[in-house]
Design an enzyme around this catalytic site. Structure first.
Site, PDB file in Angstrom:
ATOM      1  N   LYS A 142     -13.209   8.955  16.663  1.00 49.23           N
ATOM      2  CA  LYS A 142     -12.816   7.558  16.807  1.00 49.23           C
ATOM      3  C   LYS A 142     -12.846   6.904  15.429  1.00 49.23           C
ATOM      4  O   LYS A 142     -13.878   6.906  14.759  1.00 49.23           O
ATOM      5  CB  LYS A 142     -13.746   6.816  17.764  1.00 49.23           C
ATOM      6  CG  LYS A 142     -13.323   5.402  18.060  1.00 49.23           C
ATOM      7  CD  LYS A 142     -12.019   5.331  18.862  1.00 49.23           C
ATOM      8  CE  LYS A 142     -12.256   5.449  20.340  1.00 49.23           C
ATOM      9  NZ  LYS A 142     -11.014   5.299  21.135  1.00 49.23           N
TER      10      LYS A 142
ATOM     11  N   THR B 247     -13.190  10.281  22.567  1.00 55.00           N
ATOM     12  CA  THR B 247     -13.437   9.405  21.421  1.00 55.00           C
ATOM     13  C   THR B 247     -14.037   8.080  21.875  1.00 55.00           C
ATOM     14  O   THR B 247     -14.789   7.449  21.126  1.00 55.00           O
ATOM     15  CB  THR B 247     -12.147   9.154  20.624  1.00 55.00           C
ATOM     16  OG1 THR B 247     -11.201   8.445  21.431  1.00 55.00           O
ATOM     17  CG2 THR B 247     -11.533  10.472  20.163  1.00 55.00           C
TER      18      THR B 247
ATOM     19  N   GLN C  26      -9.287   6.176 -18.867  1.00 59.39           N
ATOM     20  CA  GLN C  26      -9.907   7.474 -18.601  1.00 59.39           C
ATOM     21  C   GLN C  26     -11.278   7.576 -19.284  1.00 59.39           C
ATOM     22  O   GLN C  26     -12.232   8.100 -18.708  1.00 59.39           O
ATOM     23  CB  GLN C  26      -8.998   8.615 -19.081  1.00 59.39           C
ATOM     24  CG  GLN C  26      -7.756   8.831 -18.246  1.00 59.39           C
ATOM     25  CD  GLN C  26      -6.574   7.994 -18.686  1.00 59.39           C
ATOM     26  OE1 GLN C  26      -6.747   6.955 -19.338  1.00 59.39           O
ATOM     27  NE2 GLN C  26      -5.378   8.426 -18.333  1.00 59.39           N
TER      28      GLN C  26
END
Length: 296
Positions: A12, A57, A218
């Site tokens: 779920k 679920t 980066q």
């Protein structure tokens, strides 16, 4: 040659759960989004629609709500651990479970200089996350943060990049650097003071962003991950996703005005997306599934 079901899971997704602690007149509120995913022997359901091994679920959703009442929610990692271990221990066909939890913050509304007992306002977009993978007897915890929006008004450059016939971007030695940090870090164990650890990691990420003179996003990404690992020996690796929230200097010359990096157009798209892993060289890499990525 036969055809068989490959790796699979089901559960779920995005269970919205709000819990109010009414133990005193001053209420506390917890706002979670919980997702469950179970792994195990579900081949019959895939092949013939036989649901004998398939816990609905809806039952998984109800378990999350019941656990929010039955036990103190505690830290999000603890709540995810409790759910994951329950599903693996209580359902024979289930061999593994992955539980993710995102916590949405609320702050008390201030009235006459004090926080109100039972009135709240939603805090910023920043979200604390946890993902627990229970694989048989092994348990792995990944903590994280989403949408931690940060900005530096200077202390960032970008130059020395290759140019081709399509390059128009000018080099700069002074630019605004802004991003919405999404970070996930893998713990080496489960006996962790989760709240203190989260606060410390968050502080390390923010400090590294602020103090690193950035020549590239980066470089900033690596410095942020390195700061976490240097101060937390119980963390194996940090995975970071940093969208570059571009700020373009507005040309004010048509109005007879100078613009010394003072007025910018903040573009929301397109944007550069810088992603990477900063890891210790003496720990094995985690399966992608621990992070919810496409590998079961």
């Amino acid at each position: 040659m036969g055809i068989v079901p490959g790796p699979n899971q089901y559960g779920k997704a995005e269970i919205r759960l709000v819990a109010v602690d009414r133990g005193t007149a001053r209420h506390e509120i917890r706002d979670l989004t919980v997702s469950t995913a179970l792994r195990g022997d579900f081949a019959a359901a895939h092949r013939t629609g036989d649901n004998a091994n398939v816990l609905p679920t809806d039952s998984q959703k109800n378990t999350a709500y019941a656990f929010a009442k039955r036990y103190p929610i505690g830290e999000v990692e603890d709540f995810a651990l409790r759910l994951g271990k329950h599903f693996v221990a209580s359902r024979e066909p289930v061999r593994g479970a992955r539980i993710t939890v995102a916590e949405h913050g609320w702050e008390r509304i201030e009235v006459d200089g004090a926080g109100h007992d039972h009135a709240f306002r939603r805090s910023g977009a920043e979200t604390r996350t946890a993902a627990v993978t229970v694989d048989g007897g092994d348990v792995h915890v990944v903590s994280g943060i989403e949408d931690l929006v940060v900005l530096k008004s200077t202390g960032s450059e970008f130059h020395g990049f290759p140019r081709d016939e399509y390059t128009t971007l000018p080099e700069t030695s002074d630019r605004v650097l802004a991003t919405a940090v999404s970070a996930r870090w893998r713990h080496l164990g489960t006996e962790v003071p989760w709240a203190a650890s989260f606060a410390s990691v968050r502080a390390a990420l923010l400090s590294a962003f602020a103090t690193t003179h950035s020549l590239a996003l980066q470089q900033t990404l690596h410095a942020m991950g390195e700061a976490v690992l240097a101060s937390h020996p119980d963390i194996a690796e940090v995975r970071l996703s940093l969208p570059n929230k571009h700020h373009f200097r507005v040309d004010l010359e048509p109005f007879g005005l100078d613009n010394d990096n003072e007025v910018f157009f903040a573009a929301d798209r397109p944007y550069g997306l810088i992603e990477g892993i900063v890891t210790r060289d003496d720990v094995p890499e985690a399966p992608m599934a621990w992070y919810g990525l496409p590998e079961f």
